[in-house]
Design a protein around this motif. Structure first.
Motif, mmCIF file in Angstrom:
data_model
loop_
_atom_site.group_PDB
_atom_site.id
_atom_site.type_symbol
_atom_site.label_atom_id
_atom_site.label_comp_id
_atom_site.label_asym_id
_atom_site.label_seq_id
_atom_site.Cartn_x
_atom_site.Cartn_y
_atom_site.Cartn_z
ATOM 1 N N CYS A 4 0.800 -1.230 0.000
ATOM 2 C CA CYS A 4 0.000 0.000 0.000
ATOM 3 C C CYS A 4 0.835 1.285 0.000
ATOM 4 C CB CYS A 4 -0.963 -0.001 1.187
ATOM 5 S SG CYS A 4 -0.185 0.152 2.810
ATOM 6 N N GLY A 5 2.165 1.178 0.209
ATOM 7 C CA GLY A 5 3.026 2.353 0.180
ATOM 8 C C GLY A 5 3.066 3.141 1.481
ATOM 9 N N ASN A 6 2.438 2.629 2.527
ATOM 10 C CA ASN A 6 2.432 3.297 3.828
ATOM 11 C C ASN A 6 3.857 3.335 4.400
ATOM 12 O OD1 ASN A 6 1.560 4.384 6.286
ATOM 13 N ND2 ASN A 6 1.218 2.364 7.164
ATOM 14 N N VAL A 7 4.283 4.519 4.877
ATOM 15 C CA VAL A 7 5.592 4.676 5.518
ATOM 16 C C VAL A 7 5.355 4.877 7.004
ATOM 17 C CG1 VAL A 7 7.691 6.072 5.632
ATOM 18 C CG2 VAL A 7 6.585 5.680 3.429
ATOM 19 N N PHE A 8 6.072 4.097 7.830
ATOM 20 C CA PHE A 8 5.890 4.176 9.274
ATOM 21 C C PHE A 8 7.209 3.875 9.969
ATOM 22 C CE2 PHE A 8 4.867 0.031 7.653
ATOM 23 C CZ PHE A 8 5.472 -0.863 8.524
ATOM 24 N N GLU A 9 7.252 4.153 11.263
ATOM 25 C CA GLU A 9 8.465 4.013 12.058
ATOM 26 C C GLU A 9 8.358 2.834 13.019
ATOM 27 O OE1 GLU A 9 9.749 6.930 15.323
ATOM 28 O OE2 GLU A 9 10.675 7.708 13.505
ATOM 29 N N VAL A 10 9.467 2.089 13.153
ATOM 30 C CA VAL A 10 9.513 0.945 14.061
ATOM 31 C C VAL A 10 10.779 1.062 14.902
ATOM 32 C CG1 VAL A 10 9.664 -1.568 14.213
ATOM 33 C CG2 VAL A 10 8.292 -0.530 12.418
ATOM 34 N N LYS A 11 10.655 0.777 16.211
ATOM 35 C CA LYS A 11 11.810 0.765 17.104
ATOM 36 C C LYS A 11 12.218 -0.680 17.365
ATOM 37 C CE LYS A 11 10.955 2.991 20.890
ATOM 38 N NZ LYS A 11 10.618 3.830 22.026
ATOM 39 N N HIS A 12 13.529 -0.965 17.161
ATOM 40 C CA HIS A 12 14.072 -2.276 17.497
ATOM 41 C C HIS A 12 15.583 -2.149 17.659
ATOM 42 C CE1 HIS A 12 15.490 -2.986 13.345
ATOM 43 N NE2 HIS A 12 14.302 -2.575 12.940
ATOM 44 N N PRO A 13 16.234 -3.099 18.361
ATOM 45 C CA PRO A 13 17.684 -3.036 18.538
ATOM 46 C C PRO A 13 18.421 -3.065 17.194
ATOM 47 C CG PRO A 13 16.729 -4.625 20.041
ATOM 48 C CD PRO A 13 15.644 -4.203 19.105
ATOM 49 N N MET A 14 19.604 -2.461 17.177
ATOM 50 C CA MET A 14 20.376 -2.343 15.941
ATOM 51 C C MET A 14 20.753 -3.693 15.340
ATOM 52 S SD MET A 14 22.890 0.732 16.942
ATOM 53 C CE MET A 14 23.129 1.803 15.565
ATOM 54 N N GLY A 15 21.022 -4.677 16.145
ATOM 55 C CA GLY A 15 21.457 -5.974 15.651
ATOM 56 C C GLY A 15 20.347 -6.851 15.108
#
Length: 60
Positions: free
Chosen positions: A11-22
């Motif tokens: 659908c082209g939705n852009v969103f933000e996700v938090k997770h550890p770098m590794g």
């Protein structure tokens, strides 16, 4: 925790996700539930002035 931008392939939705770098989790779109891909945006960093280059650090 780092924040990453993801874009849904469906659908082209852009969103933000938090997770550890590794970690590289499988992220689902919150709107449609399809798999989303991480977005890599180039940042415009411009180094101006003295002290940024190897030649600027040498004794004269």
């Amino acid at each position: 925790m780092a924040r990453y931008d993801y874009k849904c392939a469906s659908c082209g939705n852009v969103f933000e996700v938090k997770h550890p770098m590794g970690e590289t989790p499988v992220v689902k779109c919150p709107k449609c539930g399809h798999t989303a891909n991480q977005v890599f945006e180039p940042y415009g960093i411009e180094l101006k002035g003295s002290g940024f280059y190897n030649t600027d650090m040498k004794d004269k």
